[in-house]
Design a protein around this motif. Structure first.
Motif, PDB file in Angstrom:
ATOM      1  N   VAL A   1       5.733   4.005   7.183  1.00  0.00           N
ATOM      2  CA  VAL A   1       5.798   3.529   5.780  1.00  0.00           C
ATOM      3  C   VAL A   1       6.356   4.444   4.582  1.00  0.00           C
ATOM      4  CG1 VAL A   1       4.492   2.428   3.804  1.00  0.00           C
ATOM      5  CG2 VAL A   1       3.739   2.000   5.997  1.00  0.00           C
TER       6      VAL A   1
ATOM      7  N   LEU B   1      -2.949   4.395   1.580  1.00  0.00           N
ATOM      8  CA  LEU B   1      -2.295   4.312   2.684  1.00  0.00           C
ATOM      9  C   LEU B   1      -3.302   5.273   4.104  1.00  0.00           C
ATOM     10  CD1 LEU B   1       1.340   3.904   2.457  1.00  0.00           C
ATOM     11  CD2 LEU B   1      -0.106   2.196   3.247  1.00  0.00           C
TER      12      LEU B   1
ATOM     13  N   VAL C   1       2.831   8.096   7.265  1.00  0.00           N
ATOM     14  CA  VAL C   1       3.205   7.875   5.974  1.00  0.00           C
ATOM     15  C   VAL C   1       4.058   8.764   5.204  1.00  0.00           C
ATOM     16  CG1 VAL C   1       2.342   7.599   3.551  1.00  0.00           C
ATOM     17  CG2 VAL C   1       1.135   6.896   5.360  1.00  0.00           C
TER      18      VAL C   1
ATOM     19  N   ALA D   1       8.252  -0.488   6.589  1.00  0.00           N
ATOM     20  CA  ALA D   1       8.102  -0.895   5.117  1.00  0.00           C
ATOM     21  C   ALA D   1       7.914   0.092   4.185  1.00  0.00           C
ATOM     22  CB  ALA D   1       6.456  -1.680   5.335  1.00  0.00           C
ATOM     23  N   ASN D   2       7.705  -0.154   3.059  1.00  0.00           N
ATOM     24  CA  ASN D   2       7.410   0.739   1.763  1.00  0.00           C
ATOM     25  C   ASN D   2       6.457   0.182   1.061  1.00  0.00           C
ATOM     26  OD1 ASN D   2       8.486  -0.823  -0.359  1.00  0.00           O
ATOM     27  ND2 ASN D   2      10.659  -0.058   0.271  1.00  0.00           N
ATOM     28  N   TYR D   3       5.813   1.149   0.203  1.00  0.00           N
ATOM     29  CA  TYR D   3       4.686   0.580  -0.696  1.00  0.00           C
ATOM     30  C   TYR D   3       4.822   1.376  -1.923  1.00  0.00           C
ATOM     31  CZ  TYR D   3      -0.478   0.015  -1.913  1.00  0.00           C
ATOM     32  OH  TYR D   3      -1.496  -0.323  -2.354  1.00  0.00           O
TER      33      TYR D   3
ATOM     34  N   ILE E   1       3.784  -4.535  -0.202  1.00  0.00           N
ATOM     35  CA  ILE E   1       4.064  -3.832   0.887  1.00  0.00           C
ATOM     36  C   ILE E   1       5.587  -4.631   0.904  1.00  0.00           C
ATOM     37  CG2 ILE E   1       4.055  -3.994   3.606  1.00  0.00           C
ATOM     38  CD1 ILE E   1       2.250  -1.975   2.300  1.00  0.00           C
TER      39      ILE E   1
END
Length: 270
Positions: free
Chosen positions: A31, A42, A58, A78-80, A228
């Motif tokens: 992520v 995270l 992360v 994914a990214n957040y 997300i």
């Protein structure tokens, strides 16, 4: 025959090794995230995911562009860091194919003191710093309008720009900057309007330090909930579902209250 058998066995071993790598990869979640609060959140759920058989990795970013690019390119799962309006704008501008896999939390947008310590002190020609990206500029302007500092066109909504200002009684000038830069010039302008994560990076808490901030029960709580984001088609992957489930757990919601004291609020909808 022995040579052929050896080659066949070698091929089988390589195929098996490839299968193991793929299986292992399915249990690793990568992520890309903003440092605060996203990476902090995270890292807090790593152990929860480990219990489910997943390893969470992360990587922190300080901008709003690369986290989307690396997911689009397939380098990360994914990214957040963003909300849906920003994602939609980014997809349109950059021809990317990213979607939300789940809304996680909400960070109240706030107006913070610069050279002036109270909004009542605003005077003719004061300068207010606001984000220059499309969605966050609109959010800043809507908050300023809620405080009666400006008036916007009725249909401006989440697409508002300074061109939509219909009344500016204090003749406010707006300094439009990249969101990450705004807190750095708080000694140069009357007020600054900050995204929740950059406010946290600067040591601010919306609940205690902002002169005004968005109501957590407002439409903004849903519209601007941080998500997300994944490449389209990956939102149904088991590891993405596991990630979202961990981030929406009751235990995490309670931890957010204690850790961030109102500056980061869990989103309770879908």
């Amino acid at each position: 025959m022995n040579k052929l058998l050896t080659l066949a066995l070698t091929g089988a071993l390589l195929l098996g090794a490839t299968g193991c790598a793929s299986s292992s990869d399915d249990k690793t979640i990568t992520v890309a995230a903003s440092t605060t609060p996203h990476a902090i959140i995270l890292n807090h759920i790593k152990d929860d995911l480990k219990k489910e058989g997943y390893t969470l990795k992360v990587t922190e970013y300080t901008d709003y562009v690369q986290p989307n690019n690396v997911v689009e390119d397939g380098d990360f799962d994914a990214n957040y860091f963003q909300h849906t309006p920003y994602l939609d704008s980014f997809n349109k501008e950059h021809k990317t194919h990213l979607v939300s896999a789940g809304k996680i939390h909400y960070e109240p947008f706030g107006i913070y003191a610069g050279t002036k310590k109270d909004l009542k002190q605003i005077s003719k020609g004061d300068v207010i710093a606001i984000p220059n990206d499309t969605t966050n500029e609109a959010r800043a302007l809507l908050l300023l309008a809620d405080q009666g500092l400006i008036t916007l066109k009725k249909d401006a909504g989440i697409n508002a720009t300074i061109k939509d200002i219909t009344s500016n009684p204090h003749n406010i000038s707006f300094k439009e900057l990249e969101a990450a830069q705004i807190s750095r010039i708080n000694k140069e302008v009357a007020f600054v309007v900050l995204n929740g994560n950059y406010a946290l990076d600067a040591g601010y808490n919306a609940a205690t330090d902002a002169l005004a901030y968005e109501d957590s029960s407002s439409t903004a709580a849903s519209v601007y909930a941080n998500i997300i984001a994944v490449k389209k088609g990956n939102e149904k992957k088991a590891k993405i579902k596991a990630l979202v489930k961990a981030l929406k757990s009751d235990s995490l919601k309670n931890w957010l209250k204690t850790r961030f004291k109102g500056s980061v609020i869990a989103y309770n909808g879908k």
